[in-house]
Scaffold this motif. Sequence first.
Motif, PDB file in Angstrom:
ATOM      1  N   GLY A  25     105.510  74.726  20.348  1.00  0.00           N
ATOM      2  CA  GLY A  25     105.391  73.826  20.905  1.00  0.00           C
ATOM      3  C   GLY A  25     106.168  73.846  21.977  1.00  0.00           C
ATOM      4  N   TRP A  26     106.511  74.961  22.517  1.00  0.00           N
ATOM      5  CA  TRP A  26     107.584  75.522  23.703  1.00  0.00           C
ATOM      6  C   TRP A  26     107.331  74.956  24.957  1.00  0.00           C
ATOM      7  CZ3 TRP A  26     111.085  78.963  20.505  1.00  0.00           C
ATOM      8  CH2 TRP A  26     111.666  78.280  19.530  1.00  0.00           C
ATOM      9  N   TRP A  27     106.019  75.074  25.359  1.00  0.00           N
ATOM     10  CA  TRP A  27     105.304  74.912  26.087  1.00  0.00           C
ATOM     11  C   TRP A  27     105.481  74.101  27.127  1.00  0.00           C
ATOM     12  CZ3 TRP A  27     104.379  79.728  27.257  1.00  0.00           C
ATOM     13  CH2 TRP A  27     102.852  80.874  26.548  1.00  0.00           C
ATOM     14  N   ASP A  28     105.480  73.202  26.088  1.00  0.00           N
ATOM     15  CA  ASP A  28     105.386  71.858  26.500  1.00  0.00           C
ATOM     16  C   ASP A  28     105.159  70.477  25.566  1.00  0.00           C
ATOM     17  OD1 ASP A  28     103.136  70.292  26.633  1.00  0.00           O
ATOM     18  OD2 ASP A  28     103.302  70.703  28.052  1.00  0.00           O
ATOM     19  N   ALA A  29     105.613  69.256  25.310  1.00  0.00           N
ATOM     20  CA  ALA A  29     106.688  68.147  24.602  1.00  0.00           C
ATOM     21  C   ALA A  29     105.152  67.299  24.641  1.00  0.00           C
ATOM     22  CB  ALA A  29     106.615  67.661  24.158  1.00  0.00           C
ATOM     23  N   GLY A  30     104.499  67.618  24.804  1.00  0.00           N
ATOM     24  CA  GLY A  30     103.013  66.536  25.514  1.00  0.00           C
ATOM     25  C   GLY A  30     103.271  65.248  26.315  1.00  0.00           C
ATOM     26  N   ASN A  31     102.768  64.087  26.211  1.00  0.00           N
ATOM     27  CA  ASN A  31     103.321  62.902  26.032  1.00  0.00           C
ATOM     28  C   ASN A  31     101.871  61.832  25.526  1.00  0.00           C
ATOM     29  OD1 ASN A  31     100.448  62.703  28.194  1.00  0.00           O
ATOM     30  ND2 ASN A  31     101.576  63.551  29.576  1.00  0.00           N
ATOM     31  N   ALA A  32     102.520  60.754  25.815  1.00  0.00           N
ATOM     32  CA  ALA A  32     102.044  58.783  25.384  1.00  0.00           C
ATOM     33  C   ALA A  32     100.103  59.899  24.990  1.00  0.00           C
ATOM     34  CB  ALA A  32     102.520  58.169  25.959  1.00  0.00           C
ATOM     35  N   TYR A  33      99.182  60.403  26.395  1.00  0.00           N
ATOM     36  CA  TYR A  33      98.316  60.668  26.398  1.00  0.00           C
ATOM     37  C   TYR A  33      97.718  61.761  26.001  1.00  0.00           C
ATOM     38  CZ  TYR A  33      98.356  55.890  28.820  1.00  0.00           C
ATOM     39  OH  TYR A  33      98.861  54.843  29.632  1.00  0.00           O
ATOM     40  N   PHE A  34      98.726  62.864  25.962  1.00  0.00           N
ATOM     41  CA  PHE A  34      98.334  63.961  26.232  1.00  0.00           C
ATOM     42  C   PHE A  34      98.833  65.094  25.008  1.00  0.00           C
ATOM     43  CE2 PHE A  34      96.651  63.770  30.631  1.00  0.00           C
ATOM     44  CZ  PHE A  34      95.885  64.162  30.666  1.00  0.00           C
ATOM     45  N   GLN A  35      98.569  65.540  24.290  1.00  0.00           N
ATOM     46  CA  GLN A  35      98.911  66.623  23.802  1.00  0.00           C
ATOM     47  C   GLN A  35      99.676  68.028  23.735  1.00  0.00           C
ATOM     48  OE1 GLN A  35      94.861  68.854  20.869  1.00  0.00           O
ATOM     49  NE2 GLN A  35      94.288  66.485  20.105  1.00  0.00           N
ATOM     50  N   PRO A  36     101.165  68.379  23.025  1.00  0.00           N
ATOM     51  CA  PRO A  36     101.383  69.562  23.735  1.00  0.00           C
ATOM     52  C   PRO A  36     100.213  70.786  24.182  1.00  0.00           C
ATOM     53  CG  PRO A  36     102.681  68.854  22.116  1.00  0.00           C
ATOM     54  CD  PRO A  36     100.950  67.727  21.597  1.00  0.00           C
ATOM     55  N   THR A  37     100.521  71.228  25.190  1.00  0.00           N
ATOM     56  CA  THR A  37      99.950  72.662  25.831  1.00  0.00           C
ATOM     57  C   THR A  37      99.744  73.540  24.128  1.00  0.00           C
ATOM     58  OG1 THR A  37     100.502  71.699  28.139  1.00  0.00           O
ATOM     59  CG2 THR A  37     100.116  74.367  27.307  1.00  0.00           C
ATOM     60  N   SER A  38      97.857  74.228  24.489  1.00  0.00           N
ATOM     61  CA  SER A  38      97.804  74.916  23.512  1.00  0.00           C
ATOM     62  C   SER A  38      98.105  76.224  24.675  1.00  0.00           C
ATOM     63  CB  SER A  38      97.289  74.622  22.378  1.00  0.00           C
ATOM     64  OG  SER A  38      96.593  75.909  21.715  1.00  0.00           O
ATOM     65  N   TRP A  39      97.964  77.079  23.737  1.00  0.00           N
ATOM     66  CA  TRP A  39      97.545  78.292  23.541  1.00  0.00           C
ATOM     67  C   TRP A  39      96.888  80.169  22.678  1.00  0.00           C
ATOM     68  CZ3 TRP A  39      99.641  83.089  21.999  1.00  0.00           C
ATOM     69  CH2 TRP A  39      99.798  85.049  23.334  1.00  0.00           C
ATOM     70  N   GLN A  40      96.085  79.936  23.133  1.00  0.00           N
ATOM     71  CA  GLN A  40      95.386  81.020  22.145  1.00  0.00           C
ATOM     72  C   GLN A  40      94.635  81.511  22.944  1.00  0.00           C
ATOM     73  OE1 GLN A  40      94.635  80.161  18.146  1.00  0.00           O
ATOM     74  NE2 GLN A  40      96.686  78.222  18.583  1.00  0.00           N
ATOM     75  N   ILE A  41      95.035  83.325  21.559  1.00  0.00           N
ATOM     76  CA  ILE A  41      94.268  84.764  22.100  1.00  0.00           C
ATOM     77  C   ILE A  41      92.537  84.619  22.108  1.00  0.00           C
ATOM     78  CG2 ILE A  41      94.210  87.028  21.329  1.00  0.00           C
ATOM     79  CD1 ILE A  41      96.819  86.968  21.085  1.00  0.00           C
ATOM     80  N   SER A  42      92.105  84.363  22.328  1.00  0.00           N
ATOM     81  CA  SER A  42      90.749  84.769  22.262  1.00  0.00           C
ATOM     82  C   SER A  42      89.639  86.465  21.674  1.00  0.00           C
ATOM     83  CB  SER A  42      89.265  83.833  22.978  1.00  0.00           C
ATOM     84  OG  SER A  42      89.817  84.567  24.485  1.00  0.00           O
ATOM     85  N   ASN A  43      90.502  87.270  22.171  1.00  0.00           N
ATOM     86  CA  ASN A  43      89.665  88.554  22.265  1.00  0.00           C
ATOM     87  C   ASN A  43      91.116  89.293  22.225  1.00  0.00           C
ATOM     88  OD1 ASN A  43      86.302  88.129  22.543  1.00  0.00           O
ATOM     89  ND2 ASN A  43      87.225  87.054  24.095  1.00  0.00           N
ATOM     90  N   PHE A  44      90.903  90.592  21.927  1.00  0.00           N
ATOM     91  CA  PHE A  44      92.274  91.600  21.576  1.00  0.00           C
ATOM     92  C   PHE A  44      90.535  92.575  21.534  1.00  0.00           C
ATOM     93  CE2 PHE A  44      95.119  94.749  21.583  1.00  0.00           C
ATOM     94  CZ  PHE A  44      96.689  94.139  21.516  1.00  0.00           C
ATOM     95  N   HIS A  45      91.577  93.362  22.661  1.00  0.00           N
ATOM     96  CA  HIS A  45      90.373  95.177  22.450  1.00  0.00           C
ATOM     97  C   HIS A  45      91.145  96.426  23.146  1.00  0.00           C
ATOM     98  CE1 HIS A  45      86.993  92.724  23.037  1.00  0.00           C
ATOM     99  NE2 HIS A  45      87.626  91.845  23.741  1.00  0.00           N
ATOM    100  N   SER A  46      91.571  97.486  21.950  1.00  0.00           N
ATOM    101  CA  SER A  46      91.927  98.553  22.639  1.00  0.00           C
ATOM    102  C   SER A  46      91.671  99.921  21.663  1.00  0.00           C
ATOM    103  CB  SER A  46      92.978  98.215  21.930  1.00  0.00           C
ATOM    104  OG  SER A  46      94.008  99.625  22.764  1.00  0.00           O
ATOM    105  N   GLY A  47      91.919 101.213  22.011  1.00  0.00           N
ATOM    106  CA  GLY A  47      91.214 101.935  21.488  1.00  0.00           C
ATOM    107  C   GLY A  47      89.632 102.738  21.679  1.00  0.00           C
ATOM    108  N   THR A  48      89.751 103.886  20.809  1.00  0.00           N
ATOM    109  CA  THR A  48      88.593 104.220  21.391  1.00  0.00           C
ATOM    110  C   THR A  48      87.390 103.904  20.093  1.00  0.00           C
ATOM    111  OG1 THR A  48      89.300 106.188  20.716  1.00  0.00           O
ATOM    112  CG2 THR A  48      89.552 105.608  23.097  1.00  0.00           C
ATOM    113  N   GLY A  49      87.254 103.799  19.182  1.00  0.00           N
ATOM    114  CA  GLY A  49      86.741 103.478  17.732  1.00  0.00           C
ATOM    115  C   GLY A  49      87.275 104.817  17.404  1.00  0.00           C
ATOM    116  N   ALA A  50      88.177 105.787  17.189  1.00  0.00           N
ATOM    117  CA  ALA A  50      88.196 106.829  16.808  1.00  0.00           C
ATOM    118  C   ALA A  50      89.994 106.717  15.431  1.00  0.00           C
ATOM    119  CB  ALA A  50      88.477 108.712  17.683  1.00  0.00           C
ATOM    120  N   SER A  51      89.798 107.460  14.650  1.00  0.00           N
ATOM    121  CA  SER A  51      91.191 106.488  14.141  1.00  0.00           C
ATOM    122  C   SER A  51      92.236 108.156  14.856  1.00  0.00           C
ATOM    123  CB  SER A  51      90.950 107.394  11.935  1.00  0.00           C
ATOM    124  OG  SER A  51      90.558 108.633  12.203  1.00  0.00           O
TER     125      SER A  51
END
Length: 394
Positions: free
Chosen positions: A232-258
């Motif tokens: 929770g080190w982005w910020d601590a939020g405040n009386a009205y807001f939750q702390p800021t959240s960061w999330q990965i939604s997609n990760f793409h890499s590779g050709t499909g070959a091993s």
Amino acid sequence: MSRTLQLAEQLISRPSVTPEDAGCQQIIGERLAQLGFTLETIESGPADFRVTNLWAVRRPANATAATATKTLVFAGHTDVVPTGPVEQWTSHPFTPTHRDGKLYGRGACDMKTSVAAFVVSIEEFLKATPEPKLTLALLLTSDEEGPGIDGTVVVCNALAARGETIDYCIVGEPTAVQRCGDMIKNGRRGTMSGKLTVNGVQGHIAYPHLAKNPVHALAPALAELVAINAAGWWDAGNAYFQPTSWQISNFHSGTGASNVIPGSAVVDFNFRFSTESTPESLQKRVHAVLDAHGVDYTLAWTVGGLPFLTTPGELVASVQAAIADETGIQTELSTSGGTSDARFIAKICKQVVELGPVNASIHKIDEHIDVAEIETLKNIYKRTLERLEASLAR
């Protein structure tokens, strides 16, 4: 059948999947015109994604945009999300159907019932108060569930360009948790997305010294970003807001070959941020982490909306009192959840709240609303109008 329920069913029967309005705004406009509203249709977007917006306004007698005392806007959307597999619905999504005290249909919660309640609350308010001091307006779009670039934001920009002001706005998004009125939104977090591309050198996996693995290069920086978020080190939020959240939604890499080291890696992520952070401060911190780890990258940012907050004042007090009078509930103020068109309206209106039905079934198969709560919602809107009008008379 109540007039609110009747109008809600009429709107639900229209298959207005984004960006289609399917005639909903015409139905609403015809009723508002009978009440003395001036109607303006604003179309926007390319030919294959044409968006319909309605701005309807009724000013006090002899008033102009410059002299009106206060303006209240009801804002919402007539478009709905796609139905999903129709065969999975118990009844057809665009055939309003009653079962066990509930009204089923796409848009029943999000948000055609709210729009119907807007209209009927205005009709009943004007019947009791034919010449109010309050300026009344309705802002509707058919692009809230879509990209959101040709809808409410276009109307707000047009209003700002001609100097029209909005004092209060109620957005009819579904905000309740268990019962209509138990929660309203008096703000929303901001949203910002990033597309991170890490550059590497593709090669044979057996000869790693002849290649450069972008996943390996990114891993230490990614671990640090995950740790920052977990702590929770982005910020601590405040009386009205939750702390800021960061999330990965997609990760793409590779050709499909091993046996191939990838030449690049692409990571999509999103911040939901409070008023304690800015897009610039969050961007600076992410770049600092990546640079400290020597990552070879490009990073494209998209700010989807800034956070906004309506602190308790005239509108919040009027809505809270209207809910208490109608239901006995002491409503909860919240800034949780996703984004809405309120983020655009907040740029031209200092007092914005979201108030609508229970949100448990929105966007789902068999979307529904309790029929008993339809009149409750309409009455809350009407009581709010009455309270704001009374405040102008004092």
